[in-house]
Design a protein around this motif. Structure first.
Motif, mmCIF file in Angstrom:
data_model
loop_
_atom_site.group_PDB
_atom_site.id
_atom_site.type_symbol
_atom_site.label_atom_id
_atom_site.label_comp_id
_atom_site.label_asym_id
_atom_site.label_seq_id
_atom_site.Cartn_x
_atom_site.Cartn_y
_atom_site.Cartn_z
ATOM 1 N N TYR A 244 -15.660 3.732 -0.720
ATOM 2 C CA TYR A 244 -14.511 4.441 -1.279
ATOM 3 C C TYR A 244 -13.275 3.968 -0.532
ATOM 4 C CZ TYR A 244 -15.151 7.428 2.842
ATOM 5 O OH TYR A 244 -15.292 7.885 4.123
ATOM 6 N N PHE A 245 -12.101 4.359 -1.005
ATOM 7 C CA PHE A 245 -10.850 3.870 -0.434
ATOM 8 C C PHE A 245 -9.880 5.022 -0.249
ATOM 9 C CE2 PHE A 245 -6.686 1.534 -1.594
ATOM 10 C CZ PHE A 245 -6.343 1.386 -0.257
ATOM 11 N N ASN A 246 -9.442 5.223 0.983
ATOM 12 C CA ASN A 246 -8.389 6.181 1.285
ATOM 13 C C ASN A 246 -7.116 5.426 1.632
ATOM 14 O OD1 ASN A 246 -9.420 8.781 0.897
ATOM 15 N ND2 ASN A 246 -10.519 8.749 2.835
ATOM 16 N N ASN A 247 -6.074 5.641 0.834
ATOM 17 C CA ASN A 247 -4.760 5.039 1.061
ATOM 18 C C ASN A 247 -3.804 6.164 1.413
ATOM 19 O OD1 ASN A 247 -2.609 3.222 1.116
ATOM 20 N ND2 ASN A 247 -2.207 3.456 -1.068
ATOM 21 N N VAL A 248 -3.329 6.169 2.659
ATOM 22 C CA VAL A 248 -2.648 7.346 3.214
ATOM 23 C C VAL A 248 -1.239 6.990 3.671
ATOM 24 C CG1 VAL A 248 -2.772 9.175 4.943
ATOM 25 C CG2 VAL A 248 -4.896 8.170 4.038
ATOM 26 N N VAL A 249 -0.301 7.884 3.396
ATOM 27 C CA VAL A 249 1.037 7.804 3.979
ATOM 28 C C VAL A 249 1.382 9.175 4.553
ATOM 29 C CG1 VAL A 249 3.504 7.519 3.568
ATOM 30 C CG2 VAL A 249 1.887 5.950 2.497
ATOM 31 N N THR A 250 1.771 9.203 5.812
ATOM 32 C CA THR A 250 2.212 10.439 6.459
ATOM 33 C C THR A 250 3.645 10.241 6.928
ATOM 34 O OG1 THR A 250 -0.024 11.027 7.197
ATOM 35 C CG2 THR A 250 1.818 12.030 8.371
ATOM 36 N N ARG A 251 4.537 11.098 6.450
ATOM 37 C CA ARG A 251 5.946 11.036 6.863
ATOM 38 C C ARG A 251 6.253 12.208 7.772
ATOM 39 N NH1 ARG A 251 10.498 9.455 2.740
ATOM 40 N NH2 ARG A 251 11.370 8.844 4.744
ATOM 41 N N ILE A 252 6.842 11.904 8.927
ATOM 42 C CA ILE A 252 7.198 12.922 9.907
ATOM 43 C C ILE A 252 8.698 12.861 10.152
ATOM 44 C CG2 ILE A 252 6.862 13.737 12.263
ATOM 45 C CD1 ILE A 252 4.100 12.416 12.231
ATOM 46 N N PHE B 61 0.831 -1.205 0.000
ATOM 47 C CA PHE B 61 0.000 0.000 0.000
ATOM 48 C C PHE B 61 0.864 1.252 0.000
ATOM 49 C CE2 PHE B 61 -3.036 -3.133 1.678
ATOM 50 C CZ PHE B 61 -4.123 -2.870 0.857
ATOM 51 N N GLY B 62 2.003 1.217 0.675
ATOM 52 C CA GLY B 62 2.921 2.339 0.638
ATOM 53 C C GLY B 62 3.476 2.563 -0.755
ATOM 54 N N ALA B 63 3.813 1.481 -1.449
ATOM 55 C CA ALA B 63 4.299 1.595 -2.822
ATOM 56 C C ALA B 63 3.213 2.141 -3.738
ATOM 57 C CB ALA B 63 4.773 0.222 -3.321
ATOM 58 N N LEU B 64 1.982 1.673 -3.538
ATOM 59 C CA LEU B 64 0.864 2.154 -4.343
ATOM 60 C C LEU B 64 0.637 3.644 -4.107
ATOM 61 C CD1 LEU B 64 -1.136 0.793 -6.332
ATOM 62 C CD2 LEU B 64 -2.737 0.597 -4.420
ATOM 63 N N ASN B 65 0.775 4.067 -2.866
ATOM 64 C CA ASN B 65 0.622 5.484 -2.550
ATOM 65 C C ASN B 65 1.695 6.315 -3.234
ATOM 66 O OD1 ASN B 65 1.547 7.878 -0.669
ATOM 67 N ND2 ASN B 65 -0.609 7.540 -0.181
ATOM 68 N N ALA B 66 2.937 5.843 -3.225
ATOM 69 C CA ALA B 66 4.026 6.587 -3.857
ATOM 70 C C ALA B 66 3.802 6.732 -5.358
ATOM 71 C CB ALA B 66 5.356 5.896 -3.581
ATOM 72 N N ALA C 86 -3.585 3.190 6.246
ATOM 73 C CA ALA C 86 -2.695 4.323 6.483
ATOM 74 C C ALA C 86 -1.371 3.855 7.061
ATOM 75 C CB ALA C 86 -3.347 5.332 7.435
ATOM 76 N N GLY C 87 -0.319 4.567 6.684
ATOM 77 C CA GLY C 87 0.999 4.346 7.258
ATOM 78 C C GLY C 87 1.555 5.661 7.764
ATOM 79 N N ILE C 88 1.994 5.688 9.014
ATOM 80 C CA ILE C 88 2.628 6.866 9.599
ATOM 81 C C ILE C 88 4.075 6.498 9.870
ATOM 82 C CG2 ILE C 88 2.623 8.510 11.512
ATOM 83 C CD1 ILE C 88 -0.387 7.877 11.836
ATOM 84 N N GLU C 89 5.000 7.148 9.157
ATOM 85 C CA GLU C 89 6.420 6.819 9.231
ATOM 86 C C GLU C 89 7.173 8.002 9.836
ATOM 87 O OE1 GLU C 89 7.286 6.151 5.168
ATOM 88 O OE2 GLU C 89 5.876 4.466 4.964
ATOM 89 N N VAL C 90 7.879 7.756 10.951
ATOM 90 C CA VAL C 90 8.534 8.838 11.690
ATOM 91 C C VAL C 90 10.022 8.559 11.811
ATOM 92 C CG1 VAL C 90 8.490 10.228 13.796
ATOM 93 C CG2 VAL C 90 6.399 9.059 13.037
ATOM 94 N N ALA C 91 10.830 9.587 11.581
ATOM 95 C CA ALA C 91 12.276 9.525 11.811
ATOM 96 C C ALA C 91 12.623 10.568 12.865
ATOM 97 C CB ALA C 91 13.045 9.795 10.518
ATOM 98 N N GLN C 92 13.221 10.126 13.981
ATOM 99 C CA GLN C 92 13.544 11.028 15.092
ATOM 100 C C GLN C 92 15.055 11.146 15.280
ATOM 101 O OE1 GLN C 92 10.085 9.216 17.882
ATOM 102 N NE2 GLN C 92 11.149 10.960 18.790
#
Length: 438
Positions: A213-221, A146-151, A245-251
């Motif tokens: 309907y379909f929401n495919n979400v990626v949030t990068r923080i 799903f992340g690849a599809l979003n990209a 949904a995917g929430i990807e965080v780099a700290q």
């Protein structure tokens, strides 16, 4: 996505690729093509995949939902109604509304921003200054199909960039409204906080009830050194919707993340939240609350990756299920070699209000360092009969007594939210849903 869902996605890309934002940027065209190739090789996950063992996407593959051409949107009247219904009044200073996957300035209201802050739609940022987004979009491999599809299909979303030391006092409300049945929206949000920057972001999804309907979400923080990001996600989709949904965080060093994921809607909802401690002294708190009734299916997968020493993480998820609903919680905490002095705690508590409701919970710890303090736990149970009896003995009606106990159980997560208007909204939604969760 009837018959061969993978072929449908490839056909959608051939039909819409030239209409996507940034289609004339060579680096973005390559990124999209590489991502599509990764998706084509993987296909949609099945229950043979360990991370999808308890969640089937067969209903999504069989649904008749497609990516729409740029600019197509559903009912403006319905969007206005939903926007009014979902408004968070009071302490929210900046509102960006997206209608059927596209930025809707006519519904948005961005307040005065400090000089070091930039808040825009992804599509506008790609047109005005694509070089500012490029470092945060380029990604060689993707965590999921799903992340690849979003990209490959990402069309719009929010872009928040805070320069060094910038503090955004008022919360940002990102509201995504879906009104058109049969549509797929690939939403991409990018939040960048440079050293010492601070912000609170509310990511909110709502839609027309009953529409498929379909929401495919990626949030990068991205949280740089000593930055602090508070991120709330409220999933309040329509009853016929699919939400992944995917929430990807780099700290980085000494950064702080406060995440809260609330899942109330959708027929099928899956949220993956992952944060990586790439510097010493990072802190992360992951809270979550999910309510599901009828035949709803809600899934949370979380991953906290302690890669450096002196990291602290706290995770607290609670679920309330009724009817024939099913929930999945998989929380993984990894402590890498050398990540000494790690302090990690994880809990997941679930309340079942019917005999047919079911939850699969799997808290995990992988520890490869010896000087750490880590623990986890999970519970699944029903309402306490002794507490019910006590309330009934004080003259409280049985239905009211049940509602009070469920509200108290959920309130443990809601009261952690510091945005007063969001907290009030959640309490109202919770009260309205309790009658359905039996």
């Amino acid at each position: 996505m009837r018959l061969d869902a993978r072929s449908t996605c490839l056909a959608d890309f051939a039909r819409t690729a030239d209409l996507l934002p940034g289609a004339d940027l060579p680096w973005l065209a390559r990124l999209r093509k590489d991502a599509l190739d990764q998706f084509a090789q993987r296909g949609f996950p099945t229950r043979r995949d360990e991370d999808w063992k308890y969640t089937s996407v067969a209903a999504l593959e069989q649904a008749d939902v497609h990516v729409t051409a740029h600019g197509r949107a559903g009912s403006h009247a319905a969007a206005q109604v939903l926007a009014n219904r979902c408004e968070l009044a009071g302490d929210v200073g900046h509102v960006l509304v997206f209608h059927d996957g596209r930025y809707a300035p006519w519904l948005s209201a961005v307040g005065r921003l400090p000089s070091g802050a930039r808040l825009a739609s992804l599509a506008d940022a790609l047109e005005a200054a694509p070089e500012a987004l490029q470092p945060y979009l380029v990604q060689e491999t993707h965590a999921s199909a799903f992340g690849a599809l979003n990209a490959a299909f990402m069309a719009d979303g929010a872009f928040l960039h805070l320069q060094r030391g910038t503090v955004l006092e008022a919360p940002v409300h990102l509201l995504f409204i879906s009104t058109q049945p049969g549509c797929t929206h690939h939403v991409r949000n990018v939040i960048v906080a440079e050293a010492g920057a601070q912000a609170t972001v509310i990511e909110h999804y709502a839609g027309v009830d009953g529409a498929a309907y379909f929401n495919n979400v990626v949030t990068r923080i991205v949280a740089a050194e000593n930055a602090a990001i508070t991120h709330h996600k409220l999933q309040q989709e329509g009853g016929g919707a699919f939400h992944v949904a995917g929430i990807e965080v780099a700290q980085q060093r000494d950064s702080r993340l406060a995440s809260c994921s609330i899942a109330f809607g959708a027929a099928l909802a899956r949220t993956d939240i992952a944060t990586a401690f790439e510097g010493r002294g990072c802190e992360a708190s992951l809270d979550g609350l999910y309510l599901a009734g009828g035949t709803q299916h809600v899934d949370h997968h979380t991953r906290i990756d302690h890669r450096q020493p002196h990291g602290t993480s706290r995770e607290h998820y609670r679920g309330v299920l009724g009817g024939e609903a099913r929930a999945v919680f998989n929380g993984k905490v990894i402590v890498r070699p050398g990540a000494q002095k790690t302090d990690a705690c994880q809990t997941n508590h679930n309340l079942l209000l019917s005999r047919d409701a079911e939850v699969d919970t799997k808290p995990e710890l992988e520890i490869y360092a010896d000087d750490v303090k880590c623990n986890h736990g999970a519970t699944v149970g029903q309402l306490d009969e002794a507490q019910l009896f006590y309330l009934r003995s004080r003259g409280i009606d049985a239905v009211v007594a049940r509602s009070l106990l469920v509200q108290a159980f959920a309130q443990d997560v809601i009261e952690r939210i510091r945005v007063a208007s969001l907290r009030t909204r959640l309490e109202t939604i919770l009260s309205g849903r309790l009658g359905e969760l039996r």
